[in-house]
Design a protein around this motif. Structure first.
Motif, PDB file in Angstrom:
ATOM      1  N   THR A 100      51.176  71.090  35.206  1.00 25.56           N
ATOM      2  CA  THR A 100      51.885  72.185  34.548  1.00 25.56           C
ATOM      3  C   THR A 100      52.178  73.239  35.611  1.00 25.56           C
ATOM      4  N   LEU A 101      53.026  74.180  35.269  1.00 26.45           N
ATOM      5  CA  LEU A 101      53.278  75.273  36.206  1.00 26.45           C
ATOM      6  C   LEU A 101      51.980  76.021  36.501  1.00 26.45           C
ATOM      7  N   ARG A 102      51.152  76.201  35.483  1.00 27.27           N
ATOM      8  CA  ARG A 102      49.892  76.917  35.656  1.00 27.27           C
ATOM      9  C   ARG A 102      48.977  76.189  36.639  1.00 27.27           C
ATOM     10  N   SER A 103      48.930  74.850  36.546  1.00 26.01           N
ATOM     11  CA  SER A 103      48.043  74.098  37.435  1.00 26.01           C
ATOM     12  C   SER A 103      48.587  74.034  38.862  1.00 26.01           C
ATOM     13  N   MET A 104      49.911  74.066  39.013  1.00 26.11           N
ATOM     14  CA  MET A 104      50.502  73.973  40.345  1.00 26.11           C
ATOM     15  C   MET A 104      50.642  75.334  41.023  1.00 26.11           C
ATOM     16  N   ALA A 105      50.661  76.377  40.238  1.00 24.70           N
ATOM     17  CA  ALA A 105      50.781  77.733  40.792  1.00 24.70           C
ATOM     18  C   ALA A 105      49.805  78.641  40.041  1.00 24.70           C
ATOM     19  N   PRO A 106      48.519  78.523  40.342  1.00 26.77           N
ATOM     20  CA  PRO A 106      47.516  79.289  39.593  1.00 26.77           C
ATOM     21  C   PRO A 106      47.757  80.799  39.608  1.00 26.77           C
TER      22      PRO A 106
END
Length: 155
Positions: A100-106
């Motif tokens: 997810t975007l969250r996992s790839m760009a914390p």
């Protein structure tokens, strides 16, 4: 990746106000008339400067950004490859199905909070700009009329 996060969030910010404004128009049952620009700007200024509208839009966009951050990226990348999308002639990279975007760009975790915090100020500024446009409209109309008079004719 940062560009992808910012692009997705920017798209949501641009698209999100339209339904909210459309909802207000439907409640008023009077579409904004293009022939009377002052009405457009004053109505827009009122909505943008209304603290309750600002709060609602900020919460809506915060929620949308939370959803975007948790959306799986793999289907998007597959769709990009399917339509022949490429960046610099290369296919989109393979992505973990659970990414997810969250996992790839914390660091993007703070984006929803920043949207909620800063959007009211941005809307207030947009309301002020709409008020300024409303005040400038008569002068702009006069200028357009003068340009018609002094400009070349097509005859």
């Amino acid at each position: 990746m940062r560009k992808l996060v910012l692009s997705a969030l920017a798209a949501s910010v641009v698209a999100a106000p339209a339904p909210l404004l459309a909802q207000d128009e439907a409640q008023d049952e009077a579409p904004l008339a293009l022939e009377e620009p002052g009405d457009d700007f004053s109505g827009m200024a009122e909505r943008f400067k209304d603290p309750e509208q600002q709060r609602q839009m900020a919460l809506m966009l915060r929620t949308m950004s939370e959803v975007l951050l948790d959306m799986p990226l793999a289907p998007l990348m597959e769709a990009l490859n399917d339509v022949g999308g490429s960046v610099a002639g290369e296919d989109a990279p393979e992505v973990d199905p659970d990414a997810t975007l969250r996992s790839m760009a914390p660091e993007a975790d703070r984006v929803p909070e920043e949207i909620e915090k800063n959007l009211p100020r941005a809307l207030d500024a947009m309301g002020s700009m709409a008020e300024a446009m409303e005040k400038m409209m008569p002068a702009l109309k006069d200028m357009a009329e003068r340009m018609k008079e002094v400009g070349p004719t097509n005859e």
